[in-house]
Design a protein around this motif. Sequence first.
Motif, PDB file in Angstrom:
ATOM      1  N   LEU A 311       0.903  -1.445   0.002  1.00  0.00           N
ATOM      2  CA  LEU A 311      -0.056  -0.033  -0.159  1.00  0.00           C
ATOM      3  C   LEU A 311       0.968   1.189   0.213  1.00  0.00           C
ATOM      4  N   ASN A 312       0.881   2.005   1.283  1.00  0.00           N
ATOM      5  CA  ASN A 312       1.711   3.346   1.136  1.00  0.00           C
ATOM      6  C   ASN A 312       2.653   3.345   1.958  1.00  0.00           C
ATOM      7  N   MET A 313       3.481   2.140   2.337  1.00  0.00           N
ATOM      8  CA  MET A 313       4.188   1.761   3.535  1.00  0.00           C
ATOM      9  C   MET A 313       5.282   2.760   3.052  1.00  0.00           C
ATOM     10  N   PRO A 314       5.702   3.697   3.934  1.00  0.00           N
ATOM     11  CA  PRO A 314       7.229   4.334   3.650  1.00  0.00           C
ATOM     12  C   PRO A 314       8.457   3.333   4.086  1.00  0.00           C
ATOM     13  N   GLY A 315       8.776   2.797   2.997  1.00  0.00           N
ATOM     14  CA  GLY A 315      10.151   1.927   3.117  1.00  0.00           C
ATOM     15  C   GLY A 315      10.516   1.436   1.793  1.00  0.00           C
ATOM     16  N   PHE A 316      11.497   0.852   1.653  1.00  0.00           N
ATOM     17  CA  PHE A 316      12.063   0.145   0.129  1.00  0.00           C
ATOM     18  C   PHE A 316      12.612  -1.072   0.440  1.00  0.00           C
ATOM     19  N   SER A 317      12.896  -1.886  -0.521  1.00  0.00           N
ATOM     20  CA  SER A 317      13.483  -3.036  -0.396  1.00  0.00           C
ATOM     21  C   SER A 317      14.763  -3.225  -1.606  1.00  0.00           C
ATOM     22  N   LEU A 318      15.502  -4.065  -1.263  1.00  0.00           N
ATOM     23  CA  LEU A 318      16.660  -4.221  -2.046  1.00  0.00           C
ATOM     24  C   LEU A 318      16.356  -5.544  -2.596  1.00  0.00           C
ATOM     25  N   THR A 319      16.803  -6.133  -3.695  1.00  0.00           N
ATOM     26  CA  THR A 319      16.823  -7.100  -4.375  1.00  0.00           C
ATOM     27  C   THR A 319      18.086  -7.383  -5.333  1.00  0.00           C
ATOM     28  N   LEU A 320      18.917  -8.458  -5.023  1.00  0.00           N
ATOM     29  CA  LEU A 320      19.894  -8.982  -5.839  1.00  0.00           C
ATOM     30  C   LEU A 320      19.708 -10.206  -6.592  1.00  0.00           C
ATOM     31  N   LEU A 321      19.671 -10.264  -7.964  1.00  0.00           N
ATOM     32  CA  LEU A 321      19.710 -11.439  -8.710  1.00  0.00           C
ATOM     33  C   LEU A 321      21.087 -11.881  -8.968  1.00  0.00           C
TER      34      LEU A 321
END
Length: 587
Positions: A311-321
């Motif tokens: 939704l509108n969560m104030p955050g981020f994620s990092l993904t590495l392939l």
Amino acid sequence: MVLNKHLINNPTTLVIEALQGLAYQNPTLSLDIKNKVVYRSNINKDQVALICGGGSGHEPSHAGFVGEGILTAAVCGNVFASPNASQVTRAIELVDGDQGNYTGDILNFGLAKEMYAAAHPEKSKKVKFLVVGDDVSVGRTQGGIVGRRGLAGTVLVYKIAGALSARNANIDRVYNVAAWVAERLGTVGIGLEHCHIPGTLPAQSHLSSDEIELGMGIHNEPGYAQVSPVPKLSDLVNDLLTLVISTSDPERSFLPFGSGSGQDEVVLMVNNLGGVSELELSGITREVILQLDAKKIKVKRVLVGAYMTSLNMPGFSLTLLLLPRNGEKAPASTEELLALLDDKTHAPGWKWSSGSPPGTINTAPEEQQTTSSNFTSTGRKIAAADPAGFVKAIKRAATAIIQSEPELTHLDSIAGDGDAGLTHKSGAERVLSIANSGSLDGKDVINSIAQIAKAASDAMDGTSGALYSIFFSSLVQSLHQSTEGKPELTLDIWTESLSGALDQLYTYTRARHPSRTLIDPIAVFVEALQSGNSLSDAVAKASTAADETKNLEARAGRAAYVGKDKVKGVADPGAIGVKVILQALIA
């Protein structure tokens, strides 16, 4: 606090209305309203159909990735709730082709697969099922039974599998490559706060104002650790990358990175969980790329944006392939995997990417002009009556403005766009730096004011920076004229020059006293000097004019767009800034 307000008609119809909105945007999509299935209208029956889905609230996942080159259909549950098996079965029926179907998610998708295979035994081998679990914050012990959570890395599986299908690969090839990619993904996210689900009771903040949560899930699940105070971005990114690339953590070493061997190549995804500004997201991207480079991990592609939100969560994620190394056995080479990611798609949720590794930043050539530190005004050189006192007064004014930043910011957050404090502080810091470097000289007042004008132009954004720079630049011109044949600056010369600068400023702004802008105290100050008032009396009158802006109706500036009731009793921040400067100059 968690934002509890939403722009909806009714929580119970939100998902359907959102899917209808998506279908309006993209005429190539069809919609089964009853089952909340979005699917491509024109399906190539000779290609593997890819079906995925899950709870809503993660947009653009999953429906936003339905389109040529990615998903064939998406099955949508209610917010944060998995769709049921009947919905998934309906999706399989809608897109059933000759090459078979490839599905995702767990229980209900698995049940739908088994139900479909039971009803169509001749097609049982043409329906394959894959679970993606890329969350590295869930350790092996904790996730021993339920497994790791599927996060934004799932989207890379979508894209690669979808592009393979578009290239007419058979179902075994699509599945094998997708399964390999799923095993090479690592994702970790952070949240500044939880989000609020429409239709639920008002949420309460569970994090302090100086606390973040590491490993937060996309369904409002708590993370594995809370950190306070909020670390610098560089420290936070280092911690997150360590979780993904570690080869020594028995709980979380899921990917076979080479421990700084220089042979590792990755695809990087910086995913917005819904409430992070684009400005911050780009800064995060920069930091991640720089740190990966320092760790000798080569970024072959970078994808940035909202792929799988909460939704509108104030955050981020990092993904590495983690891509295959030279000589490593894999169902697809690095070149093929990158090409599949680069293949064009019409799915609206897929963000633009360059299709190339991030290179060095192409910077503009150095400006062929002087900077504030050595800017000079050619022409007459004249001293202040008290040269040392002149420089001290400027330092006092700059220091006072820096200290007033919180007050100006507060005032502007009500009456403007909230940047007045930082804008004034930035300009004052530049002036103070020039003064401390010894570049300002009370024996060369005109050149010193020219440097202040340049500092305002360089360091102050917005209208106030332009107005200050024009005023001081005009003052330089007026002083050139007013000091001709004069050995020293007097109050009369200052008055004449300030009057000329104000007249010049008026050619660039229609604001006139009283206008509820910084023009008010400047105009009153100059007019008081013209009327024969002492310097201290003129400053007092200007200070009163600045304070009285709280009782004025805005006729110019951003406050003119704000409702009268909002700014009533609130002084104009620009006017207060002028007041602070004038009072400090004569202190």
